[in-house]
Each structure stands twice: as C-alpha cells, then as structure tokens.
Design a protein around this motif. Structure first.
Motif, PDB file in Angstrom:
ATOM      1  N   ASN A  73       0.841  -1.182   0.000  1.00 20.26           N
ATOM      2  CA  ASN A  73       0.000   0.000   0.000  1.00 20.26           C
ATOM      3  C   ASN A  73       0.885   1.244   0.000  1.00 20.26           C
ATOM      4  O   ASN A  73       1.628   1.483   0.935  1.00 20.26           O
ATOM      5  CB  ASN A  73      -0.903  -0.023   1.233  1.00 20.26           C
ATOM      6  CG  ASN A  73      -1.815   1.167   1.279  1.00 20.26           C
ATOM      7  OD1 ASN A  73      -1.981   1.866   0.294  1.00 20.26           O
ATOM      8  ND2 ASN A  73      -2.410   1.397   2.429  1.00 20.26           N
ATOM      9  N   TRP A  74       0.804   2.056  -1.043  1.00 19.90           N
ATOM     10  CA  TRP A  74       1.583   3.279  -1.137  1.00 19.90           C
ATOM     11  C   TRP A  74       0.744   4.512  -0.821  1.00 19.90           C
ATOM     12  O   TRP A  74       1.253   5.616  -0.778  1.00 19.90           O
ATOM     13  CB  TRP A  74       2.173   3.413  -2.547  1.00 19.90           C
ATOM     14  CG  TRP A  74       3.169   2.366  -2.870  1.00 19.90           C
ATOM     15  CD1 TRP A  74       2.951   1.235  -3.596  1.00 19.90           C
ATOM     16  CD2 TRP A  74       4.543   2.323  -2.484  1.00 19.90           C
ATOM     17  NE1 TRP A  74       4.093   0.499  -3.686  1.00 19.90           N
ATOM     18  CE2 TRP A  74       5.095   1.140  -3.015  1.00 19.90           C
ATOM     19  CE3 TRP A  74       5.364   3.167  -1.744  1.00 19.90           C
ATOM     20  CZ2 TRP A  74       6.418   0.793  -2.830  1.00 19.90           C
ATOM     21  CZ3 TRP A  74       6.692   2.815  -1.559  1.00 19.90           C
ATOM     22  CH2 TRP A  74       7.203   1.641  -2.103  1.00 19.90           C
ATOM     23  N   ARG A  75      -0.553   4.322  -0.639  1.00 19.57           N
ATOM     24  CA  ARG A  75      -1.443   5.448  -0.376  1.00 19.57           C
ATOM     25  C   ARG A  75      -1.545   5.677   1.124  1.00 19.57           C
ATOM     26  O   ARG A  75      -1.687   4.737   1.889  1.00 19.57           O
ATOM     27  CB  ARG A  75      -2.821   5.165  -0.955  1.00 19.57           C
ATOM     28  CG  ARG A  75      -2.750   4.907  -2.450  1.00 19.57           C
ATOM     29  CD  ARG A  75      -4.072   4.489  -2.978  1.00 19.57           C
ATOM     30  NE  ARG A  75      -4.977   5.631  -2.939  1.00 19.57           N
ATOM     31  CZ  ARG A  75      -6.254   5.551  -3.219  1.00 19.57           C
ATOM     32  NH1 ARG A  75      -6.777   4.411  -3.542  1.00 19.57           N
ATOM     33  NH2 ARG A  75      -7.011   6.621  -3.173  1.00 19.57           N
ATOM     34  N   LYS A  76      -1.523   6.945   1.528  1.00 17.72           N
ATOM     35  CA  LYS A  76      -1.649   7.278   2.946  1.00 17.72           C
ATOM     36  C   LYS A  76      -3.023   7.878   3.182  1.00 17.72           C
ATOM     37  O   LYS A  76      -3.226   9.080   3.030  1.00 17.72           O
ATOM     38  CB  LYS A  76      -0.558   8.257   3.358  1.00 17.72           C
ATOM     39  CG  LYS A  76       0.812   7.652   3.308  1.00 17.72           C
ATOM     40  CD  LYS A  76       1.815   8.576   3.912  1.00 17.72           C
ATOM     41  CE  LYS A  76       3.159   7.899   3.898  1.00 17.72           C
ATOM     42  NZ  LYS A  76       4.041   8.333   4.921  1.00 17.72           N
ATOM     43  N   GLU A  77      -3.944   7.020   3.517  1.00 13.56           N
ATOM     44  CA  GLU A  77      -5.291   7.476   3.839  1.00 13.56           C
ATOM     45  C   GLU A  77      -5.670   6.897   5.190  1.00 13.56           C
ATOM     46  O   GLU A  77      -5.262   5.798   5.547  1.00 13.56           O
ATOM     47  CB  GLU A  77      -6.281   7.021   2.771  1.00 13.56           C
ATOM     48  CG  GLU A  77      -6.046   7.682   1.438  1.00 13.56           C
ATOM     49  CD  GLU A  77      -7.212   7.504   0.498  1.00 13.56           C
ATOM     50  OE1 GLU A  77      -8.329   7.244   0.987  1.00 13.56           O
ATOM     51  OE2 GLU A  77      -7.008   7.640  -0.699  1.00 13.56           O
ATOM     52  N   LYS A  78      -6.479   7.656   5.916  1.00  8.61           N
ATOM     53  CA  LYS A  78      -6.852   7.208   7.251  1.00  8.61           C
ATOM     54  C   LYS A  78      -7.917   6.120   7.211  1.00  8.61           C
ATOM     55  O   LYS A  78      -7.973   5.272   8.089  1.00  8.61           O
ATOM     56  CB  LYS A  78      -7.329   8.399   8.073  1.00  8.61           C
ATOM     57  CG  LYS A  78      -6.250   9.436   8.215  1.00  8.61           C
ATOM     58  CD  LYS A  78      -6.492  10.299   9.400  1.00  8.61           C
ATOM     59  CE  LYS A  78      -5.434  11.371   9.424  1.00  8.61           C
ATOM     60  NZ  LYS A  78      -4.462  11.213  10.412  1.00  8.61           N
ATOM     61  N   THR A  83      -8.528   2.721   0.771  1.00 11.72           N
ATOM     62  CA  THR A  83      -7.281   2.154   0.261  1.00 11.72           C
ATOM     63  C   THR A  83      -7.516   0.824  -0.421  1.00 11.72           C
ATOM     64  O   THR A  83      -7.056   0.593  -1.529  1.00 11.72           O
ATOM     65  CB  THR A  83      -6.286   1.967   1.422  1.00 11.72           C
ATOM     66  OG1 THR A  83      -6.107   3.217   2.053  1.00 11.72           O
ATOM     67  CG2 THR A  83      -4.968   1.450   0.918  1.00 11.72           C
TER      68      THR A  83
END
Length: 113
Positions: A73-78, A83
C-alpha cells in the motif's frame, strides 16, 4: 618462534620472486571482467548478456510487484476502506489465462464501513 618462521616464509621466492604468486595475483581484475579481455573471450559474451538480461527482468518484476499488487500500500489514507477499495474492478494479475472479467470483481462483497 613458530610465528617468525611463518613470517620468514613469506619472503620465499615462490611467493614474492619473479613469476611468484604475489606478482600474479596483483595484476588487477580477472580475465573476462574488463571490456578488453571480454572482446577476446568470445565464449563469455553470451553468458554476460544472458545474466545481464536476467538481472534486468528481475528488477522489472520487483518494480511491478511493488507498484501493481494489492499486497503493498503506497497510499496514505486514514480510512482503510478507501485504500483497499481502490482495486475493486481492476485487474492486477500479470496474466489472465482463464478470461475472468475483473470489471465486476469485488462489487458483490459486503461493504464494512
């Protein structure tokens, strides 16, 4: 006394004399590892080409694993649903020999939010 005998043995002509092991080992790199000697050793050229191509393919596959699979996972979402929902309806496998339609893949599972 035993140590001094060993140290005196290093000065033996077999090791340090003309044509000795020390002079032969200090010439530089091994044959076939410089461009000049690789042109002379024609049998090593396909070997270097195949090993070089293999290294390039391994690097490309590792890049693809880091960029395209769902394991990384390269996405930074809470919210993790955003994601992991990114891959819904997308084909992320390298080959699709069975012909599965991935456009509706993941739409039928329950949404836990």
């Amino acid at each position: 006394m035993f140590f001094t005998k060993m140290m005196r043995a290093v000065d033996h002509p077999y090791i340090t004399g003309p044509g000795g092991r020390k002079a032969n080992n200090g010439k530089g790199s091994m044959q076939g590892l410089t461009l000049k000697s690789l042109k002379h050793h024609v049998a090593l050229q396909p070997l270097f080409a195949i090993i070089g191509a293999g290294c390039i393919f391994v690097g490309a596959y590792l890049y693809r694993l880091a960029a395209k699979t769902t394991d990384i996972n390269w996405r930074k979402e809470k919210n993790p649903a955003n994601t992991y929902g990114y891959y819904d309806g997308k084909q992320f496998k390298f080959m699709n020999p069975s012909g599965i339609d991935y456009s509706k893949y993941g739409q039928d599972r329950p949404k836990f939010e």
